[in-house]
Design an enzyme around this catalytic site. Structure first.
Site, PDB file in Angstrom:
ATOM      1  N   LYS A  13       0.831  -1.211   0.000  1.00 35.65           N
ATOM      2  CA  LYS A  13       0.000   0.000   0.000  1.00 35.65           C
ATOM      3  C   LYS A  13       0.869   1.266   0.000  1.00 35.65           C
ATOM      4  O   LYS A  13       0.616   2.194  -0.748  1.00 35.65           O
ATOM      5  CB  LYS A  13      -0.915   0.035   1.237  1.00 35.65           C
ATOM      6  CG  LYS A  13      -1.878  -1.135   1.335  1.00 35.65           C
ATOM      7  CD  LYS A  13      -2.859  -0.955   2.492  1.00 35.65           C
ATOM      8  CE  LYS A  13      -2.216  -0.934   3.863  1.00 35.65           C
ATOM      9  NZ  LYS A  13      -1.626  -2.229   4.272  1.00 35.65           N
ATOM     10  N   ARG A  88      -9.670   1.106   8.700  1.00 38.64           N
ATOM     11  CA  ARG A  88      -9.263  -0.242   9.091  1.00 38.64           C
ATOM     12  C   ARG A  88     -10.360  -0.965   9.862  1.00 38.64           C
ATOM     13  O   ARG A  88     -10.178  -2.112  10.225  1.00 38.64           O
ATOM     14  CB  ARG A  88      -8.026  -0.149   9.979  1.00 38.64           C
ATOM     15  CG  ARG A  88      -6.729  -0.545   9.273  1.00 38.64           C
ATOM     16  CD  ARG A  88      -5.615  -0.368  10.270  1.00 38.64           C
ATOM     17  NE  ARG A  88      -4.413  -1.066   9.973  1.00 38.64           N
ATOM     18  CZ  ARG A  88      -3.336  -0.534   9.415  1.00 38.64           C
ATOM     19  NH1 ARG A  88      -3.353   0.697   8.999  1.00 38.64           N
ATOM     20  NH2 ARG A  88      -2.238  -1.254   9.274  1.00 38.64           N
ATOM     21  N   ARG A 127      12.018  -5.752   4.623  1.00 37.84           N
ATOM     22  CA  ARG A 127      11.945  -4.342   4.218  1.00 37.84           C
ATOM     23  C   ARG A 127      12.661  -3.394   5.180  1.00 37.84           C
ATOM     24  O   ARG A 127      12.745  -3.641   6.375  1.00 37.84           O
ATOM     25  CB  ARG A 127      10.505  -3.904   3.952  1.00 37.84           C
ATOM     26  CG  ARG A 127       9.596  -3.884   5.132  1.00 37.84           C
ATOM     27  CD  ARG A 127       8.169  -3.592   4.660  1.00 37.84           C
ATOM     28  NE  ARG A 127       7.277  -3.406   5.788  1.00 37.84           N
ATOM     29  CZ  ARG A 127       5.986  -3.151   5.680  1.00 37.84           C
ATOM     30  NH1 ARG A 127       5.420  -3.035   4.496  1.00 37.84           N
ATOM     31  NH2 ARG A 127       5.246  -3.004   6.762  1.00 37.84           N
ATOM     32  N   ARG A 161      11.226  -0.891  10.649  1.00 41.35           N
ATOM     33  CA  ARG A 161      10.103  -0.688  11.556  1.00 41.35           C
ATOM     34  C   ARG A 161      10.161  -1.711  12.675  1.00 41.35           C
ATOM     35  O   ARG A 161      10.414  -2.884  12.435  1.00 41.35           O
ATOM     36  CB  ARG A 161       8.789  -0.825  10.784  1.00 41.35           C
ATOM     37  CG  ARG A 161       8.466   0.398   9.975  1.00 41.35           C
ATOM     38  CD  ARG A 161       7.284   0.180   9.098  1.00 41.35           C
ATOM     39  NE  ARG A 161       6.110  -0.338   9.803  1.00 41.35           N
ATOM     40  CZ  ARG A 161       4.891  -0.356   9.287  1.00 41.35           C
ATOM     41  NH1 ARG A 161       4.685   0.128   8.073  1.00 41.35           N
ATOM     42  NH2 ARG A 161       3.887  -0.854   9.961  1.00 41.35           N
ATOM     43  N   ARG A 172      -0.722  -8.427  13.496  1.00 41.76           N
ATOM     44  CA  ARG A 172      -1.245  -7.431  12.540  1.00 41.76           C
ATOM     45  C   ARG A 172      -2.116  -8.108  11.486  1.00 41.76           C
ATOM     46  O   ARG A 172      -3.135  -7.560  11.059  1.00 41.76           O
ATOM     47  CB  ARG A 172      -0.085  -6.668  11.889  1.00 41.76           C
ATOM     48  CG  ARG A 172       0.583  -5.705  12.871  1.00 41.76           C
ATOM     49  CD  ARG A 172       1.964  -5.285  12.418  1.00 41.76           C
ATOM     50  NE  ARG A 172       1.957  -4.505  11.200  1.00 41.76           N
ATOM     51  CZ  ARG A 172       3.036  -4.328  10.433  1.00 41.76           C
ATOM     52  NH1 ARG A 172       4.183  -4.886  10.762  1.00 41.76           N
ATOM     53  NH2 ARG A 172       2.955  -3.599   9.360  1.00 41.76           N
TER      54      ARG A 172
END
Ligand code: AMP
Length: 216
Positions: A13, A88, A127, A161, A172
């Site tokens: 996203k 969300r 990432r 992160r 999550r």
């Protein structure tokens, strides 16, 4: 144009929202980025967000709704925006409708990035981003051209992160399945939902999004 990008963590996203910002001049509205800025500032909201984010849970609806309402009201959003990470929950989706209704504005499309959950863990755990300009990278799929040097700003500092670890990612994903995925039918019924294969190569995903938008 007003868009929503929906999909589980790691679906791409953020990457695609940034591309839409560049190609269409839309403002990227990422509630995750706003919360990370609050964490960095050390404010009371940031302290709460830190705990919630590290647990992989969702922040309370009222806080997020107020945050987005304030941001959408700013002049730069008049020409359109792409929501990344909001709504969300069904409550957030309903609040967004109210906000837009008051402005006599409507959503143009909701793009769902569909993914294979097994691949998400690998995507997320690899990432990292430039600590200075925020450009995103991946150990396997998008390494900097020169190892250890940001392609965009030349910085040699990178960060990861804190919530991109296996345990938090599992929580999550559960939050996505339990609280976010149920809003998909809400947009489907209103013929706003467009599905794009989020497992395709990054450029192909961008191409599919542009094709879906061109067909609106
Ligand atoms: P993201 O960067 O979108 O993956 O968001 C990171 C974390 O911020 C999430 O796991 C949640 O803890 C929190 N968060 C971001 N957006 C929302 C939202 N719309 N509602 C509730 N919590 C959110």
């Amino acid at each position: 144009m007003r868009l929503i990008l929906l999909g589980p963590p790691g679906a791409g996203k953020g990457t695609q929202a940034k591309r839409l910002e560049e190609s269409r001049g839309l403002v990227q509205l990422s509630t995750g980025d706003m919360l990370r800025a609050a964490v960095a500032s050390g404010s009371p909201l940031g302290q709460q967000a830190k705990r919630v984010m590290e647990a992989g849970e969702l922040m309370p609806d009222e806080i997020i709704i107020d945050m987005i309402a304030e941001r959408i009201g700013q002049p730069d959003c008049r020409n359109g925006f792409v929501l990344d990470g909001f709504p969300r929950t069904t409550r957030q989706a309903a609040a967004l409708d109210e906000m837009l209704g008051r402005k006599r504005a409507a959503l143009d499309a909701v793009i769902e990035l569909t993914v294979d959950e097994d691949a998400l863990i690998e995507r997320i755990s690899g990432r990292f981003s430039c600590a200075k300009c925020g450009a995103g990278y991946h150990e396997k799929y998008k390494r900097p051209k020169v190892d250890g040097v940001c392609d965009v700003c030349g910085s040699t500092e990178f960060s990861r992160r804190k919530d991109d670890n296996a345990e938090t990612v599992a929580a999550r994903l559960e939050a996505y399945r339990g609280q976010t995925a149920p809003i998909l039918p809400y947009y489907q019924e209103r013929s706003l939902l467009r599905r794009v294969d989020g497992m395709a190569d990054m450029n192909e995903v961008t191409r599919q999004i542009e094709a879906a938008l061109a067909a609106l």
